[in-house]
Design a protein around this motif. Sequence first.
Motif, mmCIF file in Angstrom:
data_model
loop_
_atom_site.group_PDB
_atom_site.id
_atom_site.type_symbol
_atom_site.label_atom_id
_atom_site.label_comp_id
_atom_site.label_asym_id
_atom_site.label_seq_id
_atom_site.Cartn_x
_atom_site.Cartn_y
_atom_site.Cartn_z
ATOM 1 N N GLN A 40 0.923 -1.076 0.010
ATOM 2 C CA GLN A 40 0.063 0.019 -0.066
ATOM 3 C C GLN A 40 1.047 1.186 0.027
ATOM 4 O O GLN A 40 1.817 1.563 0.802
ATOM 5 C CB GLN A 40 -0.969 -0.066 1.053
ATOM 6 N N LEU A 41 1.005 2.151 -1.023
ATOM 7 C CA LEU A 41 1.800 3.051 -1.312
ATOM 8 C C LEU A 41 1.699 4.287 -0.138
ATOM 9 O O LEU A 41 2.812 4.833 -0.378
ATOM 10 C CB LEU A 41 1.700 3.414 -2.748
ATOM 11 N N ASP A 42 0.638 4.243 0.449
ATOM 12 C CA ASP A 42 0.557 5.649 1.199
ATOM 13 C C ASP A 42 0.128 5.160 2.629
ATOM 14 O O ASP A 42 -0.883 4.187 2.807
ATOM 15 C CB ASP A 42 -0.348 6.675 0.852
ATOM 16 N N SER A 43 0.716 5.455 3.761
ATOM 17 C CA SER A 43 0.498 4.921 4.911
ATOM 18 C C SER A 43 -0.635 5.967 5.387
ATOM 19 O O SER A 43 -1.541 5.407 6.345
ATOM 20 C CB SER A 43 1.593 5.003 5.923
ATOM 21 N N HIS A 44 -0.778 7.124 4.930
ATOM 22 C CA HIS A 44 -1.950 8.238 5.484
ATOM 23 C C HIS A 44 -2.430 8.892 4.114
ATOM 24 O O HIS A 44 -1.515 9.197 3.527
ATOM 25 C CB HIS A 44 -1.211 9.265 6.434
ATOM 26 N N VAL A 45 -3.446 8.916 3.829
ATOM 27 C CA VAL A 45 -3.940 9.908 3.004
ATOM 28 C C VAL A 45 -5.209 10.950 3.642
ATOM 29 O O VAL A 45 -5.994 10.772 4.294
ATOM 30 C CB VAL A 45 -4.860 9.059 1.851
ATOM 31 N N SER A 46 -5.011 12.272 3.339
ATOM 32 C CA SER A 46 -5.932 13.130 3.772
ATOM 33 C C SER A 46 -6.462 13.835 2.647
ATOM 34 O O SER A 46 -5.873 14.523 1.754
ATOM 35 C CB SER A 46 -4.989 14.170 4.614
ATOM 36 N N VAL A 47 -7.609 13.715 2.704
ATOM 37 C CA VAL A 47 -8.633 14.406 1.605
ATOM 38 C C VAL A 47 -9.718 15.511 2.279
ATOM 39 O O VAL A 47 -10.138 15.202 3.528
ATOM 40 C CB VAL A 47 -9.498 13.539 0.735
ATOM 41 N N SER A 48 -10.268 16.387 1.613
ATOM 42 C CA SER A 48 -11.300 17.355 1.829
ATOM 43 C C SER A 48 -12.682 16.614 1.678
ATOM 44 O O SER A 48 -12.723 15.735 0.946
ATOM 45 C CB SER A 48 -11.279 18.623 1.577
ATOM 46 N N GLU A 49 -13.766 16.627 2.608
ATOM 47 C CA GLU A 49 -14.918 16.213 2.313
ATOM 48 C C GLU A 49 -15.565 16.637 0.993
ATOM 49 O O GLU A 49 -15.509 17.867 0.700
ATOM 50 C CB GLU A 49 -16.039 16.600 3.521
ATOM 51 N N GLY A 50 -16.076 15.594 0.342
ATOM 52 C CA GLY A 50 -16.496 16.100 -1.058
ATOM 53 C C GLY A 50 -15.695 15.988 -2.078
ATOM 54 O O GLY A 50 -15.956 15.958 -3.286
ATOM 55 N N THR A 51 -14.144 15.648 -1.797
ATOM 56 C CA THR A 51 -13.389 15.547 -2.875
ATOM 57 C C THR A 51 -13.187 13.979 -3.188
ATOM 58 O O THR A 51 -13.500 13.121 -2.459
ATOM 59 C CB THR A 51 -12.188 16.241 -2.852
ATOM 60 N N PRO A 52 -12.436 13.648 -4.549
ATOM 61 C CA PRO A 52 -12.330 12.089 -4.800
ATOM 62 C C PRO A 52 -11.217 11.516 -3.543
ATOM 63 O O PRO A 52 -10.457 12.247 -3.230
ATOM 64 C CB PRO A 52 -11.661 12.317 -6.002
ATOM 65 N N VAL A 53 -11.179 10.278 -3.479
ATOM 66 C CA VAL A 53 -10.454 9.440 -2.573
ATOM 67 C C VAL A 53 -9.789 8.658 -3.671
ATOM 68 O O VAL A 53 -10.438 7.877 -4.495
ATOM 69 C CB VAL A 53 -11.229 8.804 -1.599
ATOM 70 N N LEU A 54 -8.316 8.309 -3.443
ATOM 71 C CA LEU A 54 -7.520 7.489 -4.180
ATOM 72 C C LEU A 54 -6.662 6.691 -3.112
ATOM 73 O O LEU A 54 -5.698 7.291 -2.582
ATOM 74 C CB LEU A 54 -6.679 8.028 -5.242
ATOM 75 N N LEU A 55 -6.722 5.367 -2.695
ATOM 76 C CA LEU A 55 -5.834 4.650 -2.165
ATOM 77 C C LEU A 55 -5.264 3.683 -2.990
ATOM 78 O O LEU A 55 -5.770 2.865 -3.643
ATOM 79 C CB LEU A 55 -6.660 3.918 -1.048
ATOM 80 N N ARG A 56 -4.041 3.520 -2.993
ATOM 81 C CA ARG A 56 -3.127 3.055 -3.913
ATOM 82 C C ARG A 56 -2.736 1.522 -3.588
ATOM 83 O O ARG A 56 -2.144 1.522 -2.331
ATOM 84 C CB ARG A 56 -1.997 3.600 -4.488
#
Lengths: 112, 117
Positions: free
Chosen positions: B6-22
């Motif tokens: 899993q390429l990212d240990s943490h991902v932070s996004v704003s509510e309503g924006t797209p999510v990408l977990l690799r």
Amino acid sequence: DAGITQSPRHKVTETGTPVTLRCHQTENHRYMYWYRQDPGHGLRLIHYSYGVKDTDKGEVSDGYSVSRSKTEDFLLTLESATSSQTSVYFCAIRDRDLGEQYFGPGTRLTVT
Amino acid sequence: AQSVTQLDSHVSVSEGTPVLLRCNYSSSYSPSLFWYVQHPNKGLQLLLKYTSAATLVKGINGFEAEFKKSETSFHLTKPSAHMSDAAEYFCVVSDRGSGGGADGLTFGKGTHLIIQP
């Protein structure tokens, strides 16, 4: 809900004492698993069972033993608990579908 | 042998924006791939699975993942993040060709998804 319960849900024990965790399922699944979860490691397989009295080792089996005397129960025993075995333990069953597993609620074990 | 990164240990996004977990995987056989989610102090819940049928897999709560064999990837996406999506996400590979009763499930180390209001 896959009908999996674990007991106890929380336990604190001292180094050197034996500990047994129980996993109980109500849906007659053949395959059952024990994992441990530690920060930065995801889940790692300890032991698994593919039928009554049929068990085998997983990736991190040292210091653990298991037993399965009936289909619905899978027991995990720490013969002599150590601080390195402080962890959250999850039981899982495998649905007859392709490799899909369902997990119990977990047991948080602290060894002091 | 099989492995999952899993390429990212943490991902932070704003509510309503797209999510990408690799997620990238390695497998000697045709794998089955899964994404599980774990909310704080909870057990693991299956989000979706790929088992050699359609390469674009739809899961619960609006999540999708696309299996790309040429890239050995199985990234998880969601068009619009919700506060309730904040959780730990695990990519998992099952190497069914390896034999044995365990199905060889291997977990990634997890990605912690943070949703900013």
